[in-house]
Design an enzyme around this catalytic site. Structure first.
Site, short mmCIF file in Angstrom:
data_model
loop_
_atom_site.label_atom_id
_atom_site.label_comp_id
_atom_site.label_asym_id
_atom_site.label_seq_id
_atom_site.Cartn_x
_atom_site.Cartn_y
_atom_site.Cartn_z
N TRP A 150 -15.06 -20.69 -45.43
CA TRP A 150 -13.76 -20.16 -44.99
C TRP A 150 -13.55 -18.70 -45.39
CZ3 TRP A 150 -11.80 -18.42 -49.44
CH2 TRP A 150 -12.24 -19.05 -50.61
N ASN A 151 -14.39 -18.15 -46.28
CA ASN A 151 -13.99 -16.86 -46.87
C ASN A 151 -14.23 -15.65 -45.96
OD1 ASN A 151 -16.74 -17.11 -47.29
ND2 ASN A 151 -16.69 -16.34 -49.38
N LYS A 174 -20.37 -25.67 -37.14
CA LYS A 174 -19.23 -26.39 -37.73
C LYS A 174 -18.57 -25.46 -38.74
CE LYS A 174 -18.58 -28.59 -41.21
NZ LYS A 174 -17.30 -27.88 -41.45
N PRO A 175 -17.42 -24.89 -38.35
CA PRO A 175 -16.74 -23.99 -39.27
C PRO A 175 -16.00 -24.78 -40.36
CG PRO A 175 -15.48 -24.22 -37.23
CD PRO A 175 -16.73 -25.04 -37.05
N ALA A 176 -15.56 -24.09 -41.40
CA ALA A 176 -14.82 -24.73 -42.48
C ALA A 176 -13.47 -25.24 -41.95
CB ALA A 176 -14.60 -23.74 -43.62
N GLY A 228 -22.40 -21.53 -48.01
CA GLY A 228 -21.37 -22.27 -48.74
C GLY A 228 -21.79 -22.46 -50.18
N SER A 229 -21.29 -23.52 -50.78
CA SER A 229 -21.54 -23.72 -52.22
C SER A 229 -22.96 -24.21 -52.48
CB SER A 229 -20.54 -24.72 -52.76
OG SER A 229 -20.68 -25.95 -52.08
N GLU A 250 -27.44 -19.78 -47.79
CA GLU A 250 -26.74 -18.65 -48.42
C GLU A 250 -25.69 -19.27 -49.33
OE1 GLU A 250 -27.44 -15.53 -48.14
OE2 GLU A 250 -28.71 -15.42 -46.38
N LEU A 251 -25.95 -19.26 -50.63
CA LEU A 251 -25.12 -20.07 -51.53
C LEU A 251 -24.28 -19.21 -52.48
CD1 LEU A 251 -27.86 -22.77 -52.20
CD2 LEU A 251 -26.16 -22.67 -50.37
N CYS A 284 -18.83 -14.31 -52.08
CA CYS A 284 -20.05 -14.71 -52.79
C CYS A 284 -20.68 -13.51 -53.50
CB CYS A 284 -21.03 -15.32 -51.82
SG CYS A 284 -21.41 -14.24 -50.45
N GLU A 380 -18.65 -19.16 -60.62
CA GLU A 380 -18.01 -18.19 -59.72
C GLU A 380 -16.50 -18.28 -59.94
OE1 GLU A 380 -19.28 -19.66 -55.84
OE2 GLU A 380 -19.83 -17.63 -55.32
#
Ligand code: NAD
Length: 477
Positions: A150-151, A174-176, A228-229, A250-251, A284, A380
């Site tokens: 979402w960021n 699939k978006p947040a 994401g996470s 990409e975490l 991130c 984080e």
């Protein structure tokens, strides 16, 4: 106020309403923005089928033709900049000027990959035997599942879609759940430029685990690209192993921001403001741990506090605002927990105060006296918190910077040229900003090492994540 895109799933070039819907709310005041289709398993399967059917035709299209469509998409984004930016601020909360910057940044991935679509070169290899020709060509991996956070609801998606489409892949995204509208607005623009049905499919869903699991588990999906996470990335990689799907991750990050004794302190403060406060610290690549040589710590801290005190906190749509609300209550609770832990263990508050948890507006906070035992050194923060620890010298700063399982980006401030190279090379991260607080750009490979993931997005290397190398040995005489 910005007009909304259709609030349904986008499957095979059609808007598909679902019987189940979920609410998208403004993080500032919880005002309802839209009720969006919650894609069920049948809709996700239909989107995968559509991407699989569209794949052979899209793959066959000449690269420059695919590139032309991407270039048009970039133009449409820029023409709709204001509307797209307002939509992003409404669902994400970030300051409007940052949403405008994000729309431009997101569009730049379409422009960049429009060019790269013309340059998906292969190679010819000198053969060791006479009468043989060895060639290597690139082929798209197949339909790709794209899962985004979402960021940065536009940029995280265009960075993937641009590379995938340029390489010849079709996609299901699939978006947040917090920010599906930005993705749906992109699908609406894709429709207008004539991207064929099935090439781009978007399946918004309330439960990311269910929908993401269904999508990534589909047999026709040959590639998963996830931002994401770290925790979810590990789950996806484990699941992908069952079918040996290609995976890019990409975490999360835990970026060190190192200021050495010979740094230009004013430059370091300017860089810190960008590296820390973009998107209210919810990035991130946000500077998470400030590591400052003890000899310049007082000067750096004083100047930084003066800059931080000028930041305007409020509703993102207000043009003067720098710091919008955090995205949800869980994010506020996390920042509160990390601050209470740090202060309880002896951190000194130099500016601001911990949030009371009653509002999602969190004013910037500067802390000194950080120790590695504090939770915010390990996790984080994802909020407007500056955590400063001093270092004795260059070696100590490097050791502290690398004291994390993450490795996305590091920031380094020093005016000594040899030191810039030496320390940048010693930093364990996929990217380093040297006297630079913002490293992200479509021309450069973005990505991490260690628990920050694998694969690269953007740059000419971005195409690699969506293509297979095929080697052809031909007997010619
Ligand atoms: P998240 O991992 O909770 O969710 C990311 C996406 O994964 C969402 O679309 C979510 O619905 C989906 N998802 C959740 N569980 C899933 C599952 N089991 N299977 C499949 N999909 C699932 O992350 P978030 O809170 O949305 O985003 C913040 C995180 O993203 C931070 O850790 C941040 O550092 C990271 N991030 C990384 C980058 C990067 O480029 N490295 C960029 C932006 C954000």
């Amino acid at each position: 106020m910005s007009e909304l895109p259709p609030c349904d799933a986008f499957v095979d070039g059609r808007w598909v309403p679902g019987s189940q819907r979920f609410s998208v709310k403004d993080p500032f005041d919880d005002a309802l923005i839209a009720e969006v289709t919650d894609s069920d398993d049948a809709m996700i399967d239909a989107a995968v089928d559509a991407a699989a059917r569209a794949f052979p035709g899209w793959k066959r299209r000449p690269g420059p033709e695919r590139g032309r469509l991407l270039a048009q998409l970039a133009q449409r984004m820029l023409s709709a900049e204001r509307r797209l930016a307002e939509l992003c601020t409404r669902e994400n909360g970030k300051a409007l000027k940052e949403s405008i910057a994000e729309v431009r940044y997101a569009a730049s991935f379409f422009s960049w990959f429009a060019g790269e679509a013309e340059r998906t070169y292969g190679e010819t290899i000198p053969a060791s035997q006479p009468g043989q020709r060895l060639t290597v060509i690139r082929e798209p991996v197949g339909p790709a599942a794209l899962i985004t956070p979402w960021n940065f609801p536009y940029a995280m998606l265009t960075r993937k879609i641009g590379a995938a489409l340029a390489a010849g892949c079709t996609i299901v995204a699939k978006p947040a759940a917090l920010t599906p509208l930005s993705a749906l607005a992109l699908a609406q623009l894709a429709e207008t430029v004539g991207i064929p049905p099935g090439v781009i499919n978007i399946v918004p869903a309330a439960d990311g685990g269910r929908a993401g699991g269904r999508l990534c588990g589909a047999a026709a999906i040959r590639k998963i690209s996830f931002t994401g996470s770290t925790q979810v990335g590990m789950v996806l990689m484990r699941n992908a192993a069952a079918d040996l799907k290609r995976v890019s991750l990409e975490l999360g990050g835990n970026a060190p921001f190192v200021v050495l004794a010979d740094a230009d302190i004013d430059a370091a403060v300017s860089g810190a403001m960008v590296a820390k406060f973009r998107n209210t610290g919810q990035s991130c690549v946000a500077a998470n741990r400030f590591i400052v040589d003890a000899s310049v710590a007082d000067t750096f801290t004083t100047k930084l506090c003066a800059s931080v005190a000028r930041l305007v906190v409020g509703r993102g749509l207000d043009p003067d605002v720098d710091i919008g609300p955090l995205v949800d209550d869980a994010s506020v609770a996390k920042v509160k927990r990390l601050l209470e832990d740090a202060i309880g263990r002896g951190a000194k508050v130099l500016l601001g105060a911990p949030p009371d948890g009653k509002t999602r507006l969190v004013a910037p906070i500067v802390l000194a006296g950080i120790t590695p035992q504090m939770q915010l050194w390990r996790e984080e923060i994802f909020g407007p918190v500056v955590a400063i620890r001093t270092a004795a010298d260059e070696a100590d700063a490097i050791a502290q910077a690398n004291d994390t399982e993450f490795g996305l980006v590091s920031y380094l401030y020093t005016q000594n040229g040899a030191r810039q190279i030496r320390v940048a090379e010693a930093m364990e991260s996929g990217m380093v900003g040297v006297n630079e607080g913002l490293v992200s750009t479509p021309q450069a490979p973005f990505g991490g090492i260690k628990h920050s993931g694998m694969g690269r997005e953007g740059s000419r290397h971005g195409i690699d994540d969506y293509s297979n190398l095929k080697y052809i040995a031909t007997r010619i005489g």
